[in-house]
Structures are given as C-alpha cells and as structure tokens.
Write a protein that holds these residues in place. Sequence first.
Motif, short mmCIF file in Angstrom:
data_model
loop_
_atom_site.label_atom_id
_atom_site.label_comp_id
_atom_site.label_asym_id
_atom_site.label_seq_id
_atom_site.Cartn_x
_atom_site.Cartn_y
_atom_site.Cartn_z
N ARG A 43 87.23 -9.60 17.58
CA ARG A 43 87.88 -9.88 16.29
C ARG A 43 87.26 -8.96 15.25
N GLU A 58 92.49 -8.21 16.36
CA GLU A 58 91.91 -9.04 17.40
C GLU A 58 92.65 -8.83 18.71
N LYS A 97 86.16 -19.14 22.56
CA LYS A 97 86.19 -18.28 21.37
C LYS A 97 84.93 -18.35 20.52
N VAL A 128 88.97 -12.29 7.05
CA VAL A 128 89.91 -12.03 8.15
C VAL A 128 90.92 -10.99 7.70
#
Length: 209
Positions: A43, A58, A97, A128
Amino acid sequence: MQSESKIPVFVFPNSMTFLMEDKTTHKRILSLYNPYDYTIKYRVLSTAPEKYIVSSPEGSIPSHYRADIVIRHNDVSSSNCDIVDKFRIQMQDKINKKVIGRQDVTAVLRSNAHEAHNLPADRDNFQVIPSSQNQAMPPSILPSGHAHQDIAASSPNYVVLTIAVVCIGGLFLPTENENSSMNRFQVSLGLKLIFSYVLGLVTMVILKS
C-alpha cells in the motif's frame, strides 16, 4: 509467516527528484521488490496525495517478483518547489492485511535554475492516495531476477571501468630497475601495489553491481 514480524522492504529508488522545466522528469518509476517465498500486499501512502498521481496505490506482489509503479507529479508549480514530500510503502500480510514492514521514499520538485540549500522540515502526515484518481491502473509485475540488471543499467559504471583499465595498464608497465624496452614508462613497486589494491576494490564494485 508470522504477521506480527517486521520484514525489510526493498524499494528503488529511495528518493525522487522532479524538475519543473523538464517534463520528462514529471513521471518516475518506483519499483517494489518481493524477495520472499510468499505473496505480499503493498500500500502506498503520501504526505501530499493531492500533488501526485500513483498508477496503483495498492496491490499484491507474487513471490520473487517486483511491481513497477508510475508516480506522476500533478501540481508542477513554483510554489511547490523545494518542498520535501514523502511516500510510505507499507507491506502487508496477504490474509489479515496487518503491516509487516514499511519504507519511506522522499520526493521533491526543484527548479532547473535554482537549487535550494535549506529545505523545509519533512512532513510526516501520511494519507491514503485515492484510487479513483488513478483509474485503477495495474502495476507492472515482473520477475525480481531482473532487479540487479535494472539497477545496474540505471547507474552506468563508466568511471569505474575507466579506473579498472588504468590500473590494469599500470600493472603491465615495467618496474623500476627492470630491463625493458619501455624504460621510459617504468613505475615503482609501491605504485604497482596501489594499482593492485585499487583494482581489487573496483572489481568488487563491478561484481556487486
């Protein structure tokens, strides 16, 4: 594999420079390597996601493969020059994850005509990167066996090779007090030892590249 463990993250390059007047530098390739015997997820986070377009923020990398990600500067302006941004590459366990490793990569936009000596302090507020702005473009997945070739190709060793040739030539010259038709080019034993030592170092550099 234990998801709590931290693993080394292999990213190349570890810094990116964009030049404002040179459009060919507005797009960079970031390579993520997976040398492990299992698939890992990655990511990409950024301290300035609004300034960059990342082709695939990602995804997954199979065992012994690499992912080539395109990072494009999307806000090339003088107001953004000499500001240090960061990308954080997180490696995650494929199943749950959980983050099992991370590596930061710096990015800076510079003007061709101006090089700042005092850059602002780094910002560490990672965010993000929206997938919508990147059009879900998949990364290039290639066997990681090509990694050393790519790195070596991106950093030509012309200077190293030139030094090696000079050292080899020096070792073939006659030593002082040695009868030879090349008396004009005699060198001392000490100089030959230096040539030999430097040649050894250069050989190690070439082999590692």
